[in-house]
Scaffold this active site. Structure first.
Site, PDB file in Angstrom:
ATOM      1  N   ASP A 183      -6.061   7.339  -6.105  1.00 17.16           N
ATOM      2  CA  ASP A 183      -6.055   6.871  -4.714  1.00 17.16           C
ATOM      3  C   ASP A 183      -5.041   7.731  -3.973  1.00 17.16           C
ATOM      4  OD1 ASP A 183      -6.497   5.198  -2.432  1.00 17.16           O
ATOM      5  OD2 ASP A 183      -4.640   4.142  -2.865  1.00 17.16           O
ATOM      6  N   SER A 184      -5.036   7.614  -2.643  1.00 22.03           N
ATOM      7  CA  SER A 184      -4.027   8.325  -1.867  1.00 22.03           C
ATOM      8  C   SER A 184      -2.638   7.744  -2.139  1.00 22.03           C
ATOM      9  CB  SER A 184      -4.345   8.197  -0.380  1.00 22.03           C
ATOM     10  OG  SER A 184      -4.423   6.829  -0.024  1.00 22.03           O
TER      11      SER A 184
ATOM     12  N   CYS B  79     -10.426   4.760  -3.730  1.00 20.69           N
ATOM     13  CA  CYS B  79      -9.975   5.004  -2.364  1.00 20.69           C
ATOM     14  C   CYS B  79     -11.221   5.003  -1.478  1.00 20.69           C
ATOM     15  CB  CYS B  79      -9.278   6.358  -2.303  1.00 20.69           C
ATOM     16  SG  CYS B  79      -8.849   6.889  -0.638  1.00 20.69           S
TER      17      CYS B  79
ATOM     18  N   GLU C 170       2.035  -0.154   2.623  1.00 24.66           N
ATOM     19  CA  GLU C 170       2.867   0.772   1.843  1.00 24.66           C
ATOM     20  C   GLU C 170       4.357   0.521   2.091  1.00 24.66           C
ATOM     21  OE1 GLU C 170       2.140   3.939  -0.058  1.00 24.66           O
ATOM     22  OE2 GLU C 170       0.011   3.495  -0.231  1.00 24.66           O
TER      23      GLU C 170
ATOM     24  N   CYS D 145     -10.942  -0.525   2.419  1.00 19.73           N
ATOM     25  CA  CYS D 145      -9.870   0.367   1.964  1.00 19.73           C
ATOM     26  C   CYS D 145      -9.143  -0.398   0.862  1.00 19.73           C
ATOM     27  CB  CYS D 145      -8.946   0.658   3.147  1.00 19.73           C
ATOM     28  SG  CYS D 145      -7.331   1.317   2.693  1.00 19.73           S
TER      29      CYS D 145
ATOM     30  N   HIS E 108      -6.268  -0.603  -0.070  1.00 17.34           N
ATOM     31  CA  HIS E 108      -4.968  -1.208   0.250  1.00 17.34           C
ATOM     32  C   HIS E 108      -5.122  -2.618   0.837  1.00 17.34           C
ATOM     33  CE1 HIS E 108      -3.407   2.877  -0.057  1.00 17.34           C
ATOM     34  NE2 HIS E 108      -2.178   2.432   0.150  1.00 17.34           N
TER      35      HIS E 108
HETATM   36  N1  DGL Z   1      -6.635   3.290  -0.307  1.00 16.38           N
HETATM   37  C1  DGL Z   1      -7.067   4.261   0.657  1.00 16.38           C
HETATM   38  C2  DGL Z   1      -8.485   3.890   1.123  1.00 16.38           C
HETATM   39  O1  DGL Z   1      -9.119   3.105   0.483  1.00 16.38           O
HETATM   40  C3  DGL Z   1      -5.999   4.349   1.666  1.00 16.38           C
HETATM   41  C4  DGL Z   1      -6.316   5.136   2.824  1.00 16.38           C
HETATM   42  C5  DGL Z   1      -5.373   6.138   3.310  1.00 16.38           C
HETATM   43  O2  DGL Z   1      -4.747   6.828   2.529  1.00 16.38           O
HETATM   44  O3  DGL Z   1      -5.335   6.267   4.530  1.00 16.38           O
HETATM   45  O4  DGL Z   1      -9.026   4.340   2.070  1.00 16.38           O
END
Ligand code: DGL
Length: 268
Positions: free
Chosen positions: A10-11, A73, A152, A184, A186
């Site tokens: 993931d990011s 992600c 975050e 997302c 998150h």
């Molecule tokens: N968890 C990522 C997603 O599902 C986070 C997004 C991001 O880094 O902006 O899109």
């Protein structure tokens, strides 16, 4: 091959919502997780950059002997994976399929909401997939760019989160969606705030958790489920190891007590 780890990326921290479910339903699996914390967020970046970062994340995981990759992600899954699926021999799963199938099966009034990053919503991929499964479902989407930084930074249950969520969610509530995809990975951390606004009658879907279930079905089908009793997880990040271990525990629902490794292979 059976006992090789599952690679998840993931990011940042959001993909841990998938890891949490993998550990719950497939406790014998080893996991290698990469969180690109040095470059998060992805969601407001250009398509080209998201594709490049996703490619690098996949190639980082491929340095390990893994049996499956989960792009945990929403942004990477919707913006980059359609361009990258064919480039690698290994099976790569995104988070859209599980969530869209579930949305189509649980919606009663055929009105489904999707929230996600700007990149995810702009890609239109959730709506496209839902409509390929059921053309009668109406999809209403809204980008929620402030959600990732709130999560975050540990502000998931703050007054600020309530105020911002109210703004983002009201248009979808007004459309009377009965199912909302937290598009997302998150966003499940904001479940309480989101559910207070949407009401109990709206079903909230977590794509990370649903991707873990899809992964289990795939591994079963391919006879690739680990035969170990207890798997081991290893975590890699591209920025502060301590921050990841601390906040990551909230996502994972348990303390991260194995070591978190810093990888410095990525340009900022
Ligand atoms: N968890 C990522 C997603 O599902 C986070 C997004 C991001 O880094 O902006 O899109």
């Amino acid at each position: 091959m059976k006992n090789c780890p599952i690679g998840v990326f993931d990011s940042g921290l959001g993909g841990l919502t998938a890891v949490r479910e993998i550990k719950r339903i497939m406790p014998g699996e080893d996991i290698i997780y990469f969180g690109d914390t040095g470059r998060v967020p992805y969601g407001n970046r250009s398509r080209e950059t998201i594709i490049r970062y996703t490619k690098e994340d996949i190639e980082f995981l491929l340095r390990h002997d893994i049996k499956l990759i989960i792009a945990a992600c929403g942004t990477a899954s919707s913006v980059a994976l359609p361009k990258l699926y064919d480039k690698y021999d290994i099976k790569i799963m995104g988070v859209l399929e599980g969530a869209c199938k579930e949305a189509v099966s649980v919606t009663r009034n055929k009105r489904v909401g999707v929230i996600g990053t700007a990149g995810t919503v702009k890609s239109g991929k959730y709506a496209e997939l839902i409509n390929s499964l059921d053309p009668n479902v109406q999809v209403f989407s809204n980008a929620c760019p402030m959600f990732v930084p709130l999560v975050e930074n540990g502000y998931s249950e703050s007054r600020a989160a309530e105020l911002i969520a109210n703004d983002y969610l009201l248009p979808l509530k007004n459309e009377k969606v009965d199912t909302l995809i937290l598009g997302c990975t998150h966003y499940p951390l904001l479940t309480k705030v989101i559910s207070d606004i949407m009401g109990d009658e709206v079903t909230l879907l977590s794509p990370g958790a649903l991707a873990a279930q899809e992964a289990k079905a795939y591994l079963e089908k391919e006879n690739l489920l680990s035969d170990k009793k207890q798997g081991v997880s290893e975590f890699y990040v591209s920025d502060s190891v301590d921050d990841f271990a601390q906040l990551g525990s909230t996502f994972l629902g348990e303390t991260i007590n194995t070591s978190v490794h810093l990888t410095e292979v990525f340009e900022q």
